[in-house]
Structure formats: C-alpha cells, structure tokens
Design an enzyme around this catalytic site. Structure first.
Site, PDB file in Angstrom:
ATOM      1  N   ARG A   1      -6.058  -7.960   3.103  1.00 44.11           N
ATOM      2  CA  ARG A   1      -6.308  -6.530   3.366  1.00 44.11           C
ATOM      3  C   ARG A   1      -7.162  -6.310   4.605  1.00 44.11           C
ATOM      4  NH1 ARG A   1      -5.682  -2.853  -1.168  1.00 44.11           N
ATOM      5  NH2 ARG A   1      -3.748  -3.523  -2.121  1.00 44.11           N
TER       6      ARG A   1
ATOM      7  N   ARG B   1      -9.119   0.433   4.838  1.00 40.41           N
ATOM      8  CA  ARG B   1     -10.023   1.591   4.917  1.00 40.41           C
ATOM      9  C   ARG B   1     -11.446   1.287   5.361  1.00 40.41           C
ATOM     10  NH1 ARG B   1      -8.201   3.431  -0.885  1.00 40.41           N
ATOM     11  NH2 ARG B   1      -8.132   1.172  -0.878  1.00 40.41           N
TER      12      ARG B   1
ATOM     13  N   ARG C   1      -4.253   6.299   9.721  1.00 40.26           N
ATOM     14  CA  ARG C   1      -3.750   6.651   8.389  1.00 40.26           C
ATOM     15  C   ARG C   1      -3.641   8.177   8.251  1.00 40.26           C
ATOM     16  NH1 ARG C   1      -2.775   8.149   3.997  1.00 40.26           N
ATOM     17  NH2 ARG C   1      -3.427   7.429   1.942  1.00 40.26           N
TER      18      ARG C   1
ATOM     19  N   ASP D   1       3.372  -2.900   2.201  1.00 42.00           N
ATOM     20  CA  ASP D   1       2.882  -3.005   0.826  1.00 42.00           C
ATOM     21  C   ASP D   1       3.903  -3.769   0.003  1.00 42.00           C
ATOM     22  OD1 ASP D   1       0.542  -1.758  -0.876  1.00 42.00           O
ATOM     23  OD2 ASP D   1       2.327  -1.836  -2.147  1.00 42.00           O
TER      24      ASP D   1
ATOM     25  N   TYR E   1       3.997  -2.988 -12.041  1.00 44.00           N
ATOM     26  CA  TYR E   1       3.924  -1.603 -11.524  1.00 44.00           C
ATOM     27  C   TYR E   1       5.201  -0.830 -11.841  1.00 44.00           C
ATOM     28  CZ  TYR E   1      -0.278  -3.012  -9.012  1.00 44.00           C
ATOM     29  OH  TYR E   1      -1.533  -3.447  -8.716  1.00 44.00           O
TER      30      TYR E   1
HETATM   31  O1  CP3 Z   1      -3.601  -7.419   3.857  1.00 44.89           O
HETATM   32  C1  CP3 Z   1      -3.252  -6.559   4.701  1.00 44.89           C
HETATM   33  O2  CP3 Z   1      -4.040  -6.063   5.550  1.00 44.89           O
HETATM   34  C2  CP3 Z   1      -1.797  -6.170   4.737  1.00 44.89           C
HETATM   35  C3  CP3 Z   1      -1.436  -5.027   3.999  1.00 44.89           C
HETATM   36  C4  CP3 Z   1      -1.362  -5.010   2.480  1.00 44.89           C
HETATM   37  C5  CP3 Z   1      -1.540  -3.808   1.746  1.00 44.89           C
HETATM   38  N1  CP3 Z   1      -1.225  -4.052   0.448  1.00 44.89           N
HETATM   39  C6  CP3 Z   1      -1.964  -2.532   2.325  1.00 44.89           C
HETATM   40  C7  CP3 Z   1      -2.515  -1.485   1.442  1.00 44.89           C
HETATM   41  C8  CP3 Z   1      -0.998  -6.001   1.564  1.00 44.89           C
HETATM   42  C9  CP3 Z   1      -0.741  -7.486   1.792  1.00 44.89           C
HETATM   43  C10 CP3 Z   1      -0.918  -5.378   0.276  1.00 44.89           C
HETATM   44  C11 CP3 Z   1      -0.510  -6.105  -0.936  1.00 44.89           C
HETATM   45  C12 CP3 Z   1      -0.586  -5.405  -2.229  1.00 44.89           C
HETATM   46  N2  CP3 Z   1      -0.305  -4.084  -2.516  1.00 44.89           N
HETATM   47  C13 CP3 Z   1      -0.874  -6.054  -3.454  1.00 44.89           C
HETATM   48  C14 CP3 Z   1      -1.140  -7.538  -3.624  1.00 44.89           C
HETATM   49  C15 CP3 Z   1      -2.503  -7.920  -3.195  1.00 44.89           C
HETATM   50  C16 CP3 Z   1      -3.626  -7.338  -4.046  1.00 44.89           C
HETATM   51  O3  CP3 Z   1      -4.428  -6.591  -3.477  1.00 44.89           O
HETATM   52  O4  CP3 Z   1      -3.683  -7.665  -5.246  1.00 44.89           O
HETATM   53  C17 CP3 Z   1      -0.813  -5.093  -4.470  1.00 44.89           C
HETATM   54  C18 CP3 Z   1      -1.068  -5.328  -5.952  1.00 44.89           C
HETATM   55  C19 CP3 Z   1      -0.437  -3.852  -3.859  1.00 44.89           C
HETATM   56  C20 CP3 Z   1      -0.186  -2.546  -4.524  1.00 44.89           C
HETATM   57  C21 CP3 Z   1      -1.165  -1.531  -4.065  1.00 44.89           C
HETATM   58  N3  CP3 Z   1      -1.148  -0.940  -2.815  1.00 44.89           N
HETATM   59  C22 CP3 Z   1      -2.239  -0.979  -4.792  1.00 44.89           C
HETATM   60  C23 CP3 Z   1      -2.622  -1.358  -6.212  1.00 44.89           C
HETATM   61  C24 CP3 Z   1      -2.864  -0.058  -3.962  1.00 44.89           C
HETATM   62  C25 CP3 Z   1      -4.001   0.849  -4.322  1.00 44.89           C
HETATM   63  C26 CP3 Z   1      -5.320   0.179  -4.249  1.00 44.89           C
HETATM   64  C27 CP3 Z   1      -6.014   0.530  -2.988  1.00 44.89           C
HETATM   65  O5  CP3 Z   1      -6.628  -0.382  -2.384  1.00 44.89           O
HETATM   66  O6  CP3 Z   1      -5.971   1.702  -2.621  1.00 44.89           O
HETATM   67  C28 CP3 Z   1      -2.193  -0.076  -2.706  1.00 44.89           C
HETATM   68  C29 CP3 Z   1      -2.520   0.719  -1.508  1.00 44.89           C
HETATM   69  C30 CP3 Z   1      -2.769  -0.013  -0.236  1.00 44.89           C
HETATM   70  N4  CP3 Z   1      -2.041  -1.081   0.201  1.00 44.89           N
HETATM   71  C31 CP3 Z   1      -3.759   0.315   0.738  1.00 44.89           C
HETATM   72  C32 CP3 Z   1      -3.603  -0.605   1.786  1.00 44.89           C
HETATM   73  C33 CP3 Z   1      -4.367  -0.652   3.092  1.00 44.89           C
HETATM   74  C34 CP3 Z   1      -4.729   1.480   0.661  1.00 44.89           C
HETATM   75  C35 CP3 Z   1      -3.966   2.747   0.808  1.00 44.89           C
HETATM   76  C36 CP3 Z   1      -4.549   3.742   1.738  1.00 44.89           C
HETATM   77  O7  CP3 Z   1      -4.814   3.451   2.916  1.00 44.89           O
HETATM   78  O8  CP3 Z   1      -4.714   4.885   1.303  1.00 44.89           O
END
Ligand code: CP3
Length: 343
Positions: free
Chosen positions: A25, A29, A38, A75, A150
């Site tokens: 990640r 944010r 964003r 994602d 999910y």
């Molecule tokens: O790592 C990186 O920088 C690459 C981008 C990346 C994102 N999600 C961006 C993201 C990667 C590799 C993921 C993987 C992901 N997404 C996983 C597996 C890794 C983990 O964290 O367990 C999972 C389970 C998801 C599903 C997901 N996406 C969830 C549960 C959420 C909400 C939680 C949160 O942090 O808000 C997301 C949203 C998400 N994916 C964000 C980002 C940057 C935040 C959204 C936003 O900017 O509003």
C-alpha cells in the site's frame, strides 16, 4: 547491476546488503499527493481504471522514497468486477458488493474480462516505460479465497463467517467459484506480465481464518493452480505469495503452492522466518504500527528483522499495508535504517 535485478536476485535467493525495500500500500492516503489525485479522480474505482491517474499515483511513492520496487496501483476486487459482480467503494466503508449465493456462481460472466481490465494492462505498459530501469515493477492479484470472502459477504468482515459457511454448506458451488477465480486470476497476471510486470504478488489477506483442511482446499489448492498456469507461460517470473495470518501453515506453503517467495505478516516469529529462509526468500515483516509510532519502536523493529533475516534472502517490507495515519518522516526514517550499512 541495476536494482531491478537486485530485487529479483533477492526473490530468487540471493543475500543482499542492504536488502531491497518497498511497502505494501505504498501509494495511499498517508501521502498528500495521493489524496489530491484521489479527489481529482472522483471515485476510487475511477482512479483504478484511469491509466493517467493510476500511473501518477503508482509513481508518487517512487519519486519520494526511491523504493526498489513499484506496485501497480489497482485493487484486488477489479477481478470480480470484471466477472460481472457490482463493486463500489463507499467513503469510510471500504468495498461494497451485492452478496452472492450459490446460484450466482453459474452467472459469473467472463465475456468481457480482458476488455474490462484493459486500462490496468495499459497502466502497466506505461509504468514499465516511465519507471527508472532499476525499479522492479510488481503486478498483483487477490487469491481466490480472499476475493470470495468479499464476493459472498458483500463487504469486509472480521472473521469471514459468511464465506466459511458458504464453503461448508455449498462445497460444489464454492469449489466452482474458486476454480473460476483461479483461472481468471492467472490469465490476469499473465496479461500484466505481458504488459511489463517483472514480478507478481498474490494477496491472500484472509488466509488466517481457516482451519487446516479448509486452508488446504481454499488457499493452497487455488494458489497452486494460479502458480502452475503463470509458470507455464512465464517460468522465470518470480511469484510472491502472501497468506496473511497463516501461522504454522506458512511452513510448507511455498512447497505446496510453488510460489518463489513468501510475504510474512508481522505475527510470524523471526525464528520461524529464519527457518523459512532456508528454502527461499522471505519478504516482510515490520508491524505497520511500529511505523506509525516511530522512534525506538520503529528502530528496534527494523533492527530485529535485519538481525534475524539480513544474512539470508530478504526483501524488507511491512507485515501488511501502511496505514493512513503514518507520518511521512517515519517512512523516511525506516528506509534510512534499512539502508544504513550493517554494523
Ligand atoms: O499497495 C499498493 O500501493 C497498490 C495498491 C493496492 C490497493 N489495494 C489500493 C487501495 C493493493 C495491492 C490493494 C490490495 C487489496 N485490496 C487487498 C489485499 C491486501 C490487503 O490490504 O489485505 C485487499 C483485501 C483489498 C480490498 C480493499 N481495497 C479494502 C478492504 C479496502 C478498504 C480499506 C482501506 O484501506 O480503505 C480497499 C481500498 C483501497 N485499496 C485503498 C487503496 C489505496 C483506499 C481507498 C481510498 O483511497 O479511498
């Protein structure tokens, strides 16, 4: 030797000092420039499917920190979305989908799968051109079990009870769902490699909620099937497996799935991690909250990992994603601490 090779050499089993470093990640944010892009994008999914903006946010952490690797910004849930399931990211709620039942499995529609994901492939292509040559580009997908949690619940839960019950009550439909996800996830990774990804990571964020038998059928089996297919197309591209929370089951996950390297969450004891290095590279595993806290907690965490794992094949990383409240100065301090010459 460029550091693109350094990261790949570490994944393939070489001991490097200092170890290559990136963060799960790393585009997110905690970065003001991410929050700005964003906002411009409107929704999170618009950001994922817009190559101009997705390239921009992927590059942001590289410009700031010169990490050894860059991870495609996208994602894991774009794969179920491309199979026809609806998907929204509601501010403050994480992902929201319409929950699936057994009958919905047969209705998954892969007819426009690669067309739907074409903007992701375009993002990878542009990234490989724009990134410094020394920077490894990581593609990724979610593991079938984690995607299924999910898809079935329709949102994140703390114990994945809806998916576990579905797996026990509807084993045939559930097995079919995992098969469809494995087949398409493998095709998705192969297209990312075609477009220029140097390495791929498979995120199984919810591997830790299953019993022994379910871990074998829901995590090991489908990931092994993805690895087999990707290796058939690209035998030399390293694959990182991240079965978060797998505990003692980490120990033969590499042998059973065929992944090149193991990403470790922060609860894996360093003595177990050291033993895992005997059969190949490990990646990890700093507690992201040590990075939030900074100071002594951060330094001690980094030094413990370097001390235990620095004499074997290691890619330094967090044990899960960086959290939004992390101060940027702490990230800088972590990198300095990892790259400081070993004493
Ligand atoms: O790592 C990186 O920088 C690459 C981008 C990346 C994102 N999600 C961006 C993201 C990667 C590799 C993921 C993987 C992901 N997404 C996983 C597996 C890794 C983990 O964290 O367990 C999972 C389970 C998801 C599903 C997901 N996406 C969830 C549960 C959420 C909400 C939680 C949160 O942090 O808000 C997301 C949203 C998400 N994916 C964000 C980002 C940057 C935040 C959204 C936003 O900017 O509003």
């Amino acid at each position: 030797m460029t550091s693109r090779r350094r990261m790949i050499d570490a994944l393939e089993g070489e001991t490097l000092s200092p170890p290559p470093i990136w963060m799960m990640r790393q585009a997110g944010r905690y970065l003001p420039e991410y929050r700005q892009t964003r906002q411009k994008a409107g929704s999170f999914l618009d950001l994922c499917y817009n190559p101009d903006l997705a390239v921009e946010v992927t590059l942001q952490p590289i410009r700031r920190f010169d990490f050894d690797a860059s991870i495609l910004f996208s994602d894991i849930l774009v794969v179920p979305h491309a199979l026809g399931r609806d998907l929204r990211f509601a501010e403050g709620h994480g992902p929201m989908m319409t929950p699936m039942d057994a009958a919905d499995v047969a209705r998954l529609d892969a007819g426009r799968f690669h067309e739907h994901l074409a903007p992701v492939y375009e993002t990878v292509r542009r990234l490989r051109v724009e990134l410094p040559d020394k920077t490894t580009l990581i593609g990724f997908c979610g593991a079938p079990w984690t995607l299924a949690t999910y898809m079935i619940a329709g949102h994140g839960t703390s114990d994945q009870a809806p998916a576990r019950l579905f797996a026990y009550r509807e084993p045939e439909a559930f097995g079919r769902l995992l098969d469809v996800l494995a087949e398409h996830s493998a095709a998705y990774l192969i297209r990312q490699i075609d477009a220029g990804a140097d390495v791929v990571q498979i995120f199984d964020s919810w591997a830790g909620v299953l019993d022994d038998a379910a871990f074998e059928t829901c995590c090991v089996g489908p990931v092994a099937s993805i690895v087999r297919r990707v290796k058939a197309a690209y035998p030399h591209v390293p694959i990182i497996g991240f079965p978060r929370g797998a505990g003692a089951a980490y120990s033969n996950y590499r042998e059973k799935t065929g992944v090149t390297a193991l990403a470790l969450d922060w609860t894996v004891p360093l003595a177990q991690a050291k033993a895992l290095q005997a059969s190949g590279a490990v990646q990890g595993n700093l507690d992201p909250l040590r990075l939030v806290a900074g100071g002594r907690a951060l330094r001690e965490g980094v030094e413990a990992i370097r001390g235990a794992l620095g004499s074997g094949p290691l890619v330094f990383n967090l044990g899960h994603g960086i959290t939004p409240e992390t101060p940027i100065a702490h990230v800088e301090e972590m990198i300095a601490c990892v790259r400081r010459a070993a004493s």
